[in-house]
Design a protein around this motif. Structure first.
Motif, PDB file in Angstrom:
ATOM      1  N   GLY A  91       0.811  -1.213   0.000  1.00 16.20           N
ATOM      2  CA  GLY A  91       0.000   0.000   0.000  1.00 16.20           C
ATOM      3  C   GLY A  91       0.843   1.259   0.000  1.00 16.20           C
ATOM      4  N   LYS A  92       1.886   1.281   0.818  1.00 17.17           N
ATOM      5  CA  LYS A  92       2.762   2.460   0.886  1.00 17.17           C
ATOM      6  C   LYS A  92       3.477   2.687  -0.440  1.00 17.17           C
ATOM      7  N   GLN A  95       0.898   3.904  -3.100  1.00 19.93           N
ATOM      8  CA  GLN A  95       0.511   5.290  -2.820  1.00 19.93           C
ATOM      9  C   GLN A  95       1.547   6.260  -3.388  1.00 19.93           C
ATOM     10  N   LEU A  96       2.832   5.989  -3.135  1.00 18.24           N
ATOM     11  CA  LEU A  96       3.896   6.849  -3.651  1.00 18.24           C
ATOM     12  C   LEU A  96       3.960   6.781  -5.175  1.00 18.24           C
ATOM     13  N   CYS A  98       1.519   6.071  -7.357  1.00 14.00           N
ATOM     14  CA  CYS A  98       0.387   6.775  -7.968  1.00 14.00           C
ATOM     15  C   CYS A  98       0.542   8.285  -7.833  1.00 14.00           C
ATOM     16  N   LYS A  99       1.007   8.743  -6.693  1.00 15.66           N
ATOM     17  CA  LYS A  99       1.227  10.177  -6.501  1.00 15.66           C
ATOM     18  C   LYS A  99       2.289  10.682  -7.476  1.00 15.66           C
ATOM     19  N   GLU A 104      -4.481   7.195 -10.304  1.00 18.75           N
ATOM     20  CA  GLU A 104      -5.320   6.835  -9.165  1.00 18.75           C
ATOM     21  C   GLU A 104      -5.090   5.419  -8.660  1.00 18.75           C
ATOM     22  N   ARG A 278      -9.071   4.737 -11.915  1.00 15.40           N
ATOM     23  CA  ARG A 278      -9.936   3.711 -11.325  1.00 15.40           C
ATOM     24  C   ARG A 278     -10.902   3.152 -12.369  1.00 15.40           C
ATOM     25  N   CYS A 300       8.143  -4.324  -3.170  1.00  7.85           N
ATOM     26  CA  CYS A 300       7.509  -3.045  -2.860  1.00  7.85           C
ATOM     27  C   CYS A 300       8.433  -2.133  -2.070  1.00  7.85           C
ATOM     28  N   ARG A 304       9.847   1.347  -3.535  1.00  6.92           N
ATOM     29  CA  ARG A 304       9.579   2.607  -2.829  1.00  6.92           C
ATOM     30  C   ARG A 304      10.886   3.362  -2.590  1.00  6.92           C
TER      31      ARG A 304
END
Length: 405
Positions: A91-92, A95-96, A98-99, A104, A278, A300, A304
């Motif tokens: 998830g972390k 999130q990075l 996609c940002k 999305e 999405r 992951c 990251r």
């Protein structure tokens, strides 16, 4: 005597490798054993400037400390869970990602070819479930001379006879147009077209750069025909061309879906992903698609850290500045051997005039001077050093190119 022993050791290793390995590559005759930053060493301690970066998988350089630290720390906790369970790293990372990509949702995989396959499946399912294309009639437009991987479907996209020879029958549903020709793209569109997939710069084809405004016009054509604009940034993305993503060199060229890989794994672990909206990635339901290793916690955490290095160290900006410096030096050589110099950032191709022979002997001569690069499509020398390269090292590379060319 020492040189003879070195050659014997190197030749022995190459012979062993060639005996037991399928001959699907034609590497330069050098055996590497260590890497740090932009430099690699062979088994006898000779040092070379890496100007290939594992086909842009090493944008952050060899063994970047932050990425190695993330790898070893995570390896001490847990490495693989499969997607049958959640893990605390994915998830972390997403999130990075996609940002960073301005998207999305993401779907993580392992190799670039897997990500290409993912994008094709997503585009087709979107076409059937959202656009209303009749079942099994979806068309995807691709460009001549593209390279999107080596799987059966990926080579089905290819127009290169060497890539396709003896591997048919091929996956249907693809249509080819000339790269850089927006008018041909517009003419090829039909009501069953679900996507255009292209590289913003064609790497394997010889660092082919399209005309200014081409990507923006592709975006407009896709909009007019309700087709997805899909950009393969596996080689060109994550700072390589002097922008975080290559399509960002043009305003109004944002894709619906982006394919990432190579440098996403920081040169230490295979990581790839498809990023989109999405609406598009939301077409996947449990059981539609997957990968045992896709999104594993080790991958992951490495990815990251790899993204953080690119962002925190301003590697895209470094690529833009140092690439321009190298490009101008190469353009100034005025060598009769050079037909053209082209590229963006630290993704540069030097095309050798056929009258002066192929590019490989020049790559071999550069190897003897401590520069490792590789020919592509016989006539083009690809120069793509890690983005952490220093200005003095760029100038030294220019000196070696001048000495040979």
């Amino acid at each position: 005597m020492r040189e003879a022993r070195a050659m014997n050791q190197q030749d022995t290793i190459i012979s062993l490798t060639e005996t037991y390995s399928a001959h699907n590559y034609h590497p330069l005759p050098v055996v590497l054993t260590k890497g740090e930053g932009v430099w690699v060493w062979d088994v006898e301690g000779r040092r070379y400037l890496d100007c290939l970066s594992a086909y842009s998988a090493l944008n952050q350089g060899h063994r970047h400390p932050a990425i190695i630290d993330a790898l070893t720390a995570q390896a001490g906790r847990i490495t693989l869970t499969s997607r049958a369970f959640h893990n605390d790293r994915m998830g972390k990372f997403l999130q990075l990602l996609c940002k960073t990509a301005g998207m999305e949702m993401a779907l993580p995989m392992n190799t670039g070819a897997e990500a290409v396959e993912t994008a094709i499946k997503a585009a087709r399912k979107w076409g059937y479930t959202r656009k209303g294309v009749p079942q099994d009639q979806a068309e995807i437009i691709v460009c001549n001379e593209n390279f999107h991987g080596r799987t059966t479907t990926a080579v089905s996209l290819s127009s290169d006879p060497d890539t396709r020879r003896d591997f048919g029958p091929f996956t249907p549903g693809f249509k080819w147009v000339p790269f850089g020709d927006a008018a041909a793209l517009a003419e090829a569109m039909t009501e069953n077209t679900v996507a255009l997939i292209l590289e913003p710069i064609q790497g394997e084809a010889g660092i082919n750069v399209p005309p200014d405004g081409y990507l923006r016009e592709c975006r407009r054509i896709c909009d007019r025909h309700n087709a997805l604009f899909v950009v393969d940034e596996i080689q060109t993305g994550l700072g390589r061309t002097g922008a975080l993503f290559c399509h960002q060199h043009e305003d109004g060229a944002d894709p619906d879906m982006m394919i990432l890989g190579k440098a996403l794994g920081g040169g230490v672990y295979p990581v790839s992903a498809v990023v989109s909206s999405r609406e598009i990635l939301g077409v996947f339901q449990p059981g539609d698609h997957g990968s045992t290793f896709g999104g594993n916690p080790l991958a992951c955490e490495v990815a990251r850290a790899s993204l953080r290095v690119i962002l925190d160290e301003g590697l895209a900006e470094r690529s833009r500045y140092l690439g321009a410096r190298l490009y101008e030096r190469l353009r100034s050589l005025n060598s009769p051997r050079i037909k053209e110099v082209r590229g963006r950032g630290l993704m540069i191709g030097v095309e050798i005039d056929k009258a002066h022979g192929p590019a490989r002997p020049i790559c071999e001569a550069l190897m003897r001077r401590g520069v490792l690069c590789k020919e592509t499509h016989e006539q083009v020398i690809r120069l793509a050093p890690p983005l952490v390269i220093q200005e003095s090292e760029i100038d030294w590379l220019g000196d070696q190119m001048a000495a040979i060319l």
